[in-house]
Write an enzyme that holds these catalytic residues in place. Structure first.
Site, mmCIF file in Angstrom:
data_model
loop_
_atom_site.group_PDB
_atom_site.id
_atom_site.type_symbol
_atom_site.label_atom_id
_atom_site.label_comp_id
_atom_site.label_asym_id
_atom_site.label_seq_id
_atom_site.Cartn_x
_atom_site.Cartn_y
_atom_site.Cartn_z
ATOM 1 N N HIS A 16 -7.579 1.949 -7.734
ATOM 2 C CA HIS A 16 -6.828 2.120 -6.473
ATOM 3 C C HIS A 16 -5.683 3.101 -6.724
ATOM 4 C CE1 HIS A 16 -4.960 0.258 -2.678
ATOM 5 N NE2 HIS A 16 -4.182 1.267 -3.030
ATOM 6 N N HIS A 18 -3.369 6.641 -4.972
ATOM 7 C CA HIS A 18 -3.079 7.625 -3.924
ATOM 8 C C HIS A 18 -2.801 8.956 -4.608
ATOM 9 C CE1 HIS A 18 -2.630 4.530 -0.763
ATOM 10 N NE2 HIS A 18 -2.282 3.783 -1.806
ATOM 11 N N LYS A 102 -12.257 1.779 3.083
ATOM 12 C CA LYS A 102 -10.953 1.118 2.996
ATOM 13 C C LYS A 102 -10.519 0.631 4.371
ATOM 14 C CE LYS A 102 -6.942 -0.188 1.394
ATOM 15 N NZ LYS A 102 -5.915 0.481 0.633
ATOM 16 N N HIS A 139 -6.632 -3.668 2.521
ATOM 17 C CA HIS A 139 -5.180 -3.861 2.477
ATOM 18 C C HIS A 139 -4.930 -5.184 3.195
ATOM 19 C CE1 HIS A 139 -0.904 -2.400 2.360
ATOM 20 N NE2 HIS A 139 -0.837 -3.431 3.193
ATOM 21 N N HIS A 177 -4.345 -4.717 -4.401
ATOM 22 C CA HIS A 177 -2.940 -4.929 -4.801
ATOM 23 C C HIS A 177 -2.409 -6.295 -4.373
ATOM 24 C CE1 HIS A 177 -2.592 -3.491 -0.710
ATOM 25 N NE2 HIS A 177 -2.690 -2.220 -1.041
ATOM 26 N N ASP A 250 -2.268 1.438 -7.536
ATOM 27 C CA ASP A 250 -1.628 1.740 -6.252
ATOM 28 C C ASP A 250 -0.482 2.735 -6.450
ATOM 29 O OD1 ASP A 250 -1.339 1.748 -3.527
ATOM 30 O OD2 ASP A 250 -0.177 -0.095 -3.438
HETATM 31 O O1 DOR Z 1 3.373 0.925 -1.079
HETATM 32 C C1 DOR Z 1 2.394 1.438 -0.566
HETATM 33 N N1 DOR Z 1 2.233 2.776 -0.518
HETATM 34 N N2 DOR Z 1 1.478 0.651 -0.021
HETATM 35 C C2 DOR Z 1 0.458 1.149 0.671
HETATM 36 O O2 DOR Z 1 -0.330 0.385 1.144
HETATM 37 C C3 DOR Z 1 0.332 2.602 0.912
HETATM 38 C C4 DOR Z 1 1.012 3.360 -0.101
HETATM 39 C C5 DOR Z 1 1.205 4.799 0.272
HETATM 40 O O3 DOR Z 1 0.247 5.445 0.679
HETATM 41 O O4 DOR Z 1 2.322 5.306 0.135
HETATM 42 ZN ZN ZN Z 2 -2.541 1.742 -1.874
#
Ligand code: DOR
Ligand code: ZN
Length: 351
Positions: A16, A18, A102, A139, A177, A250
Protein backbone atom coordinates in the site's frame (compact mmCIF):
# COMPACT_ATOMS: atom_id res chain seq x y z
CA UNK A 1 19.68 -15.07 8.54
CA UNK A 2 19.36 -13.34 11.92
CA UNK A 3 22.47 -12.43 13.87
CA UNK A 4 22.13 -10.08 16.80
CA UNK A 5 22.73 -7.01 14.68
CA UNK A 6 22.35 -8.06 11.05
CA UNK A 7 19.27 -9.42 9.36
CA UNK A 8 18.85 -10.63 5.79
CA UNK A 9 15.35 -10.97 4.38
CA UNK A 10 13.76 -11.96 1.13
CA UNK A 11 13.26 -8.59 -0.58
CA UNK A 12 10.05 -7.06 0.82
CA UNK A 13 7.07 -5.58 -1.01
CA UNK A 14 4.94 -2.59 -0.06
CA UNK A 15 1.29 -3.59 -0.35
CA UNK A 16 0.00 0.00 0.00
CA UNK A 17 1.81 3.12 -1.16
CA UNK A 18 1.03 6.56 -2.60
CA UNK A 19 3.53 7.42 -5.31
CA UNK A 20 1.68 10.50 -6.67
CA UNK A 21 2.56 12.01 -10.05
CA UNK A 22 4.84 14.64 -11.62
CA UNK A 23 7.53 16.17 -9.37
CA UNK A 24 6.24 14.35 -6.30
CA UNK A 25 6.47 11.00 -8.11
CA UNK A 26 10.05 11.82 -9.15
CA UNK A 27 10.91 12.48 -5.52
CA UNK A 28 9.00 9.59 -3.92
CA UNK A 29 9.50 6.67 -6.29
CA UNK A 30 13.26 6.10 -5.88
CA UNK A 31 12.75 5.69 -2.11
CA UNK A 32 10.26 2.88 -2.59
CA UNK A 33 12.26 1.32 -5.42
CA UNK A 34 15.39 1.37 -3.24
CA UNK A 35 14.12 -1.37 -0.96
CA UNK A 36 10.83 -2.86 -2.15
CA UNK A 37 10.49 -5.32 -5.01
CA UNK A 38 6.88 -4.48 -5.80
CA UNK A 39 4.24 -2.12 -4.51
CA UNK A 40 0.50 -1.78 -4.73
CA UNK A 41 0.09 1.78 -5.98
CA UNK A 42 -2.86 3.77 -4.72
CA UNK A 43 -5.12 5.41 -7.32
CA UNK A 44 -6.16 8.58 -5.45
CA UNK A 45 -4.61 11.01 -7.89
CA UNK A 46 -6.48 14.12 -8.91
CA UNK A 47 -8.38 13.07 -11.00
CA UNK A 48 -8.37 9.51 -9.63
CA UNK A 49 -7.30 6.44 -11.60
CA UNK A 50 -10.78 5.11 -12.28
CA UNK A 51 -10.32 2.90 -15.35
CA UNK A 52 -7.95 0.24 -16.63
CA UNK A 53 -6.77 2.64 -19.35
CA UNK A 54 -5.89 5.28 -16.76
CA UNK A 55 -4.10 2.64 -14.69
CA UNK A 56 -2.04 1.59 -17.71
CA UNK A 57 -1.14 5.23 -18.45
CA UNK A 58 -0.18 5.82 -14.80
CA UNK A 59 1.97 2.67 -14.81
CA UNK A 60 3.80 4.03 -17.87
CA UNK A 61 4.44 7.35 -16.12
CA UNK A 62 5.83 5.47 -13.10
CA UNK A 63 8.05 3.26 -15.25
CA UNK A 64 9.46 6.29 -17.07
CA UNK A 65 10.61 7.79 -13.76
CA UNK A 66 12.11 4.58 -12.34
CA UNK A 67 15.85 4.77 -11.67
CA UNK A 68 17.85 2.94 -14.35
CA UNK A 69 18.36 -0.74 -13.66
CA UNK A 70 15.64 -0.88 -11.01
CA UNK A 71 13.57 -4.06 -11.03
CA UNK A 72 10.81 -2.38 -9.00
CA UNK A 73 7.37 -3.40 -10.20
CA UNK A 74 4.38 -1.09 -9.71
CA UNK A 75 1.16 -3.06 -9.25
CA UNK A 76 -1.76 -0.91 -10.24
CA UNK A 77 -5.18 -0.34 -8.72
CA UNK A 78 -8.40 1.29 -9.89
CA UNK A 79 -10.38 3.73 -7.78
CA UNK A 80 -13.90 2.40 -7.26
CA UNK A 81 -16.73 4.83 -7.94
CA UNK A 82 -20.47 4.41 -8.21
CA UNK A 83 -19.91 4.42 -11.98
CA UNK A 84 -17.17 1.77 -12.26
CA UNK A 85 -17.89 -0.72 -15.05
CA UNK A 86 -17.40 -4.37 -14.00
CA UNK A 87 -16.27 -5.21 -17.53
CA UNK A 88 -13.52 -2.59 -17.56
CA UNK A 89 -11.81 -3.64 -14.36
CA UNK A 90 -12.28 -7.35 -15.11
CA UNK A 91 -10.57 -6.86 -18.45
CA UNK A 92 -7.77 -4.87 -16.81
CA UNK A 93 -7.32 -7.69 -14.31
CA UNK A 94 -7.27 -10.37 -17.02
CA UNK A 95 -4.66 -8.38 -18.96
CA UNK A 96 -2.45 -8.00 -15.89
CA UNK A 97 -2.83 -4.20 -15.82
CA UNK A 98 -5.00 -3.83 -12.73
CA UNK A 99 -4.15 -5.92 -9.71
CA UNK A 100 -6.94 -4.79 -7.39
CA UNK A 101 -9.69 -2.24 -6.85
CA UNK A 102 -9.53 0.35 -4.09
CA UNK A 103 -12.66 1.40 -2.27
CA UNK A 104 -12.69 4.75 -0.51
CA UNK A 105 -15.97 5.72 1.10
CA UNK A 106 -16.83 9.06 -0.56
CA UNK A 107 -14.98 11.97 1.08
CA UNK A 108 -13.14 9.72 3.56
CA UNK A 109 -9.66 11.05 2.75
CA UNK A 110 -7.32 12.79 0.28
CA UNK A 111 -8.83 12.98 -3.24
CA UNK A 112 -11.66 10.64 -2.29
CA UNK A 113 -14.55 12.92 -3.24
CA UNK A 114 -15.51 10.50 -6.02
CA UNK A 115 -15.48 7.48 -3.72
CA UNK A 116 -18.34 5.08 -3.13
CA UNK A 117 -21.47 6.69 -1.69
CA UNK A 118 -23.16 3.39 -0.79
CA UNK A 119 -21.77 -0.14 -1.27
CA UNK A 120 -25.11 -1.26 -2.67
CA UNK A 121 -24.37 0.91 -5.70
CA UNK A 122 -21.26 -1.12 -6.54
CA UNK A 123 -22.66 -4.60 -6.01
CA UNK A 124 -22.33 -5.54 -9.69
CA UNK A 125 -18.64 -4.70 -9.57
CA UNK A 126 -18.11 -6.63 -6.33
CA UNK A 127 -19.94 -9.63 -7.74
CA UNK A 128 -17.66 -9.70 -10.75
CA UNK A 129 -14.54 -9.24 -8.62
CA UNK A 130 -15.61 -12.10 -6.37
CA UNK A 131 -16.13 -14.33 -9.41
CA UNK A 132 -12.68 -13.62 -10.88
CA UNK A 133 -10.72 -13.50 -7.61
CA UNK A 134 -9.82 -9.81 -7.89
CA UNK A 135 -8.98 -8.25 -4.51
CA UNK A 136 -10.92 -5.33 -3.04
CA UNK A 137 -8.73 -3.00 -0.98
CA UNK A 138 -10.70 -1.03 1.56
CA UNK A 139 -10.13 2.28 3.28
CA UNK A 140 -12.14 1.14 6.27
CA UNK A 141 -13.60 4.29 7.75
CA UNK A 142 -17.08 5.71 7.60
CA UNK A 143 -16.92 9.29 6.34
CA UNK A 144 -20.02 10.42 8.16
CA UNK A 145 -19.15 13.72 9.91
CA UNK A 146 -21.39 12.79 12.85
CA UNK A 147 -19.20 9.83 13.77
CA UNK A 148 -16.29 10.58 16.08
CA UNK A 149 -13.02 10.58 14.14
CA UNK A 150 -11.52 8.00 16.46
CA UNK A 151 -14.48 5.64 16.06
CA UNK A 152 -14.70 5.66 12.27
CA UNK A 153 -12.80 2.42 11.67
CA UNK A 154 -14.82 0.42 14.15
CA UNK A 155 -18.03 1.98 12.81
CA UNK A 156 -17.04 0.92 9.30
CA UNK A 157 -16.54 -2.68 10.40
CA UNK A 158 -19.85 -2.78 12.24
CA UNK A 159 -21.98 -0.85 9.75
CA UNK A 160 -20.45 -1.77 6.39
CA UNK A 161 -17.86 -4.53 6.38
CA UNK A 162 -19.81 -7.22 8.21
CA UNK A 163 -22.69 -6.93 5.76
CA UNK A 164 -20.43 -6.62 2.74
CA UNK A 165 -18.66 -9.85 3.65
CA UNK A 166 -21.94 -11.61 4.30
CA UNK A 167 -23.07 -10.58 0.80
CA UNK A 168 -19.77 -11.49 -0.86
CA UNK A 169 -18.22 -14.22 1.29
CA UNK A 170 -15.63 -15.28 -1.28
CA UNK A 171 -14.50 -11.75 -2.20
CA UNK A 172 -10.81 -11.29 -1.48
CA UNK A 173 -10.48 -8.28 0.81
CA UNK A 174 -7.61 -6.29 2.28
CA UNK A 175 -8.58 -4.00 5.11
CA UNK A 176 -5.95 -1.32 4.64
CA UNK A 177 -3.82 0.43 7.27
CA UNK A 178 -5.71 -0.92 10.26
CA UNK A 179 -5.45 1.15 13.43
CA UNK A 180 -7.64 -0.49 16.07
CA UNK A 181 -7.81 -3.58 18.25
CA UNK A 182 -11.28 -4.15 16.80
CA UNK A 183 -9.88 -4.37 13.29
CA UNK A 184 -7.17 -6.77 14.45
CA UNK A 185 -9.75 -9.01 16.11
CA UNK A 186 -12.08 -8.86 13.14
CA UNK A 187 -9.40 -9.81 10.61
CA UNK A 188 -7.93 -12.52 12.83
CA UNK A 189 -11.22 -14.25 13.41
CA UNK A 190 -13.11 -13.72 10.15
CA UNK A 191 -13.90 -16.68 7.95
CA UNK A 192 -12.80 -16.42 4.33
CA UNK A 193 -10.17 -14.57 2.32
CA UNK A 194 -9.28 -11.42 4.22
CA UNK A 195 -5.98 -9.75 5.10
CA UNK A 196 -4.87 -6.42 6.53
CA UNK A 197 -1.96 -4.08 6.01
CA UNK A 198 -0.28 -2.32 8.92
CA UNK A 199 1.83 0.83 8.58
CA UNK A 200 5.12 1.51 10.33
CA UNK A 201 3.77 4.76 11.74
CA UNK A 202 0.73 3.16 13.36
CA UNK A 203 3.10 0.70 15.02
CA UNK A 204 5.20 3.57 16.38
CA UNK A 205 2.90 6.39 17.47
CA UNK A 206 -0.35 6.74 19.30
CA UNK A 207 -2.66 9.74 19.14
CA UNK A 208 -0.70 11.68 21.75
CA UNK A 209 1.99 12.22 19.11
CA UNK A 210 -0.32 14.63 17.29
CA UNK A 211 -0.61 16.87 20.35
CA UNK A 212 2.83 16.68 22.01
CA UNK A 213 3.38 20.24 23.25
CA UNK A 214 1.28 21.67 20.41
CA UNK A 215 -0.41 20.51 17.23
CA UNK A 216 1.85 18.27 15.16
CA UNK A 217 0.58 18.17 11.59
CA UNK A 218 3.29 15.78 10.46
CA UNK A 219 1.84 13.10 12.74
CA UNK A 220 -1.59 13.39 11.16
CA UNK A 221 -2.77 10.71 8.79
CA UNK A 222 -5.98 8.79 8.09
CA UNK A 223 -7.07 6.65 9.70
CA UNK A 224 -5.83 8.79 12.54
CA UNK A 225 -3.56 7.16 15.16
CA UNK A 226 -5.56 5.84 18.11
CA UNK A 227 -5.00 5.19 21.84
CA UNK A 228 -1.96 3.30 23.09
CA UNK A 229 -3.92 0.08 23.62
CA UNK A 230 -4.70 -0.03 19.92
CA UNK A 231 -1.08 0.52 18.98
CA UNK A 232 -0.09 -2.39 21.19
CA UNK A 233 -2.71 -4.61 19.56
CA UNK A 234 -1.31 -3.69 16.13
CA UNK A 235 2.23 -4.53 17.26
CA UNK A 236 1.06 -7.88 18.53
CA UNK A 237 -0.75 -8.67 15.28
CA UNK A 238 2.12 -7.60 13.02
CA UNK A 239 4.68 -9.61 14.94
CA UNK A 240 2.43 -12.63 15.52
CA UNK A 241 3.37 -14.46 12.33
CA UNK A 242 -0.34 -14.63 11.38
CA UNK A 243 -0.27 -14.66 7.54
CA UNK A 244 -3.28 -12.33 7.37
CA UNK A 245 -1.17 -9.34 8.41
CA UNK A 246 1.35 -7.81 6.07
CA UNK A 247 3.40 -4.73 5.31
CA UNK A 248 1.75 -1.71 3.71
CA UNK A 249 3.47 1.57 4.47
CA UNK A 250 0.71 3.95 3.34
CA UNK A 251 3.65 6.27 2.71
CA UNK A 252 1.79 9.40 1.55
CA UNK A 253 3.88 12.47 0.76
CA UNK A 254 2.45 15.97 0.97
CA UNK A 255 4.25 19.30 0.60
CA UNK A 256 5.21 20.89 3.90
CA UNK A 257 3.03 23.91 3.05
CA UNK A 258 0.01 21.62 2.65
CA UNK A 259 0.67 19.87 5.96
CA UNK A 260 1.44 23.04 7.96
CA UNK A 261 -1.82 24.75 7.15
CA UNK A 262 -5.09 25.78 8.78
CA UNK A 263 -6.52 22.63 7.20
CA UNK A 264 -3.54 20.32 6.87
CA UNK A 265 -3.55 17.23 4.64
CA UNK A 266 -3.60 13.72 6.06
CA UNK A 267 -0.58 11.55 5.32
CA UNK A 268 2.95 10.84 6.47
CA UNK A 269 5.91 10.08 4.23
CA UNK A 270 7.74 7.02 5.50
CA UNK A 271 9.22 5.51 2.34
CA UNK A 272 12.85 6.57 2.99
CA UNK A 273 12.91 4.80 6.33
CA UNK A 274 9.93 2.45 6.42
CA UNK A 275 11.60 -0.97 6.39
CA UNK A 276 14.13 0.29 8.91
CA UNK A 277 11.31 1.42 11.25
CA UNK A 278 9.47 -1.89 10.91
CA UNK A 279 12.74 -3.65 11.82
CA UNK A 280 12.99 -1.50 14.93
CA UNK A 281 9.44 -2.42 15.97
CA UNK A 282 10.07 -6.13 15.43
CA UNK A 283 13.31 -5.90 17.38
CA UNK A 284 11.55 -4.13 20.26
CA UNK A 285 8.94 -6.90 20.24
CA UNK A 286 11.70 -9.55 20.13
CA UNK A 287 10.25 -10.85 16.89
CA UNK A 288 12.94 -10.11 14.29
CA UNK A 289 12.63 -13.70 13.14
CA UNK A 290 9.06 -12.89 12.01
CA UNK A 291 9.88 -9.73 10.07
CA UNK A 292 10.42 -11.66 6.85
CA UNK A 293 6.96 -13.25 6.97
CA UNK A 294 5.31 -9.86 7.57
CA UNK A 295 7.40 -7.86 5.11
CA UNK A 296 8.20 -10.32 2.34
CA UNK A 297 5.99 -13.42 2.35
CA UNK A 298 2.47 -12.94 3.71
CA UNK A 299 1.39 -10.23 1.26
CA UNK A 300 2.76 -12.02 -1.79
CA UNK A 301 0.88 -15.13 -0.74
CA UNK A 302 -2.36 -13.19 -0.32
CA UNK A 303 -2.00 -11.72 -3.81
CA UNK A 304 -1.05 -15.10 -5.29
CA UNK A 305 2.44 -13.94 -6.29
CA UNK A 306 5.76 -15.67 -5.68
CA UNK A 307 8.10 -14.07 -3.15
CA UNK A 308 10.89 -11.94 -4.59
CA UNK A 309 14.08 -13.82 -5.36
CA UNK A 310 16.56 -11.14 -4.18
CA UNK A 311 17.35 -10.35 -0.56
CA UNK A 312 17.99 -7.20 1.45
CA UNK A 313 20.19 -6.84 4.49
CA UNK A 314 19.70 -4.54 7.45
CA UNK A 315 22.27 -3.77 10.07
CA UNK A 316 21.72 -2.38 13.53
CA UNK A 317 23.57 0.89 13.21
CA UNK A 318 21.95 4.25 14.00
CA UNK A 319 21.75 6.79 11.21
CA UNK A 320 20.04 10.03 10.45
CA UNK A 321 17.48 9.80 7.65
CA UNK A 322 16.95 12.93 5.56
CA UNK A 323 14.51 15.28 7.30
CA UNK A 324 13.31 17.31 4.35
CA UNK A 325 13.38 16.30 0.71
CA UNK A 326 13.00 18.89 -2.05
CA UNK A 327 10.11 18.59 -4.47
CA UNK A 328 10.28 20.79 -7.56
CA UNK A 329 11.71 24.27 -6.98
CA UNK A 330 9.73 25.63 -4.11
CA UNK A 331 8.87 23.18 -1.38
CA UNK A 332 9.76 20.04 0.54
CA UNK A 333 8.33 16.90 2.02
CA UNK A 334 9.09 15.97 5.61
CA UNK A 335 10.20 12.40 6.31
CA UNK A 336 8.52 10.60 9.20
CA UNK A 337 11.01 9.46 11.81
CA UNK A 338 9.64 10.11 15.30
CA UNK A 339 12.90 9.55 17.14
CA UNK A 340 15.00 11.56 14.68
CA UNK A 341 17.38 8.66 14.19
CA UNK A 342 16.66 5.22 12.80
CA UNK A 343 18.28 2.31 14.60
CA UNK A 344 18.42 -0.03 11.60
CA UNK A 345 20.16 0.74 8.35
CA UNK A 346 19.73 -0.81 4.94
CA UNK A 347 23.01 -2.07 3.54
CA UNK A 348 23.23 -1.20 -0.12
CA UNK A 349 23.94 -4.24 -2.22
CA UNK A 350 27.62 -4.50 -3.15
CA UNK A 351 28.17 -2.92 -6.58
O1 DOR B 1 -3.13 9.64 5.64
C1 DOR B 1 -3.55 9.34 4.54
N1 DOR B 1 -3.02 9.86 3.41
N2 DOR B 1 -4.56 8.49 4.45
C2 DOR B 1 -5.15 8.23 3.29
O2 DOR B 1 -6.07 7.46 3.28
C3 DOR B 1 -4.73 8.91 2.05
C4 DOR B 1 -3.37 9.36 2.13
C5 DOR B 1 -3.01 10.34 1.06
O3 DOR B 1 -3.27 10.08 -0.11
O4 DOR B 1 -2.43 11.39 1.37
ZN1 ZN C 1 -3.29 5.10 1.69
Amino acid sequence: MTLANVITLVKPDDWHVHLRDGDMLRMALPWSARVFGRAIVMPNLDPPVTTAARAAAYRDRIRRVLPGGSGFEPLMTCFLTDETEPKDIAQGFAEGIVMAVKMYPARSTTNAAAGVTDVRRVSRVLERMQAIGMPLLIHGEVADPETDVFDREKAFIDRVLVQLRADFPALRIVLEHITTAQAVDYVQDAAGPIGATITAHHLMINRNAMFAGGIRPHMYCLPVAKREGHRLALRKAATSGDPRFFLGTDSAPHLVQDKESACGCAGVFTAPVALELYAQVFEEERALDRLEAFASLNGARFYGLPPNTETVTLEQSPWQPPELLPVGEADHVRVFCPEGKARWRLLEPAA
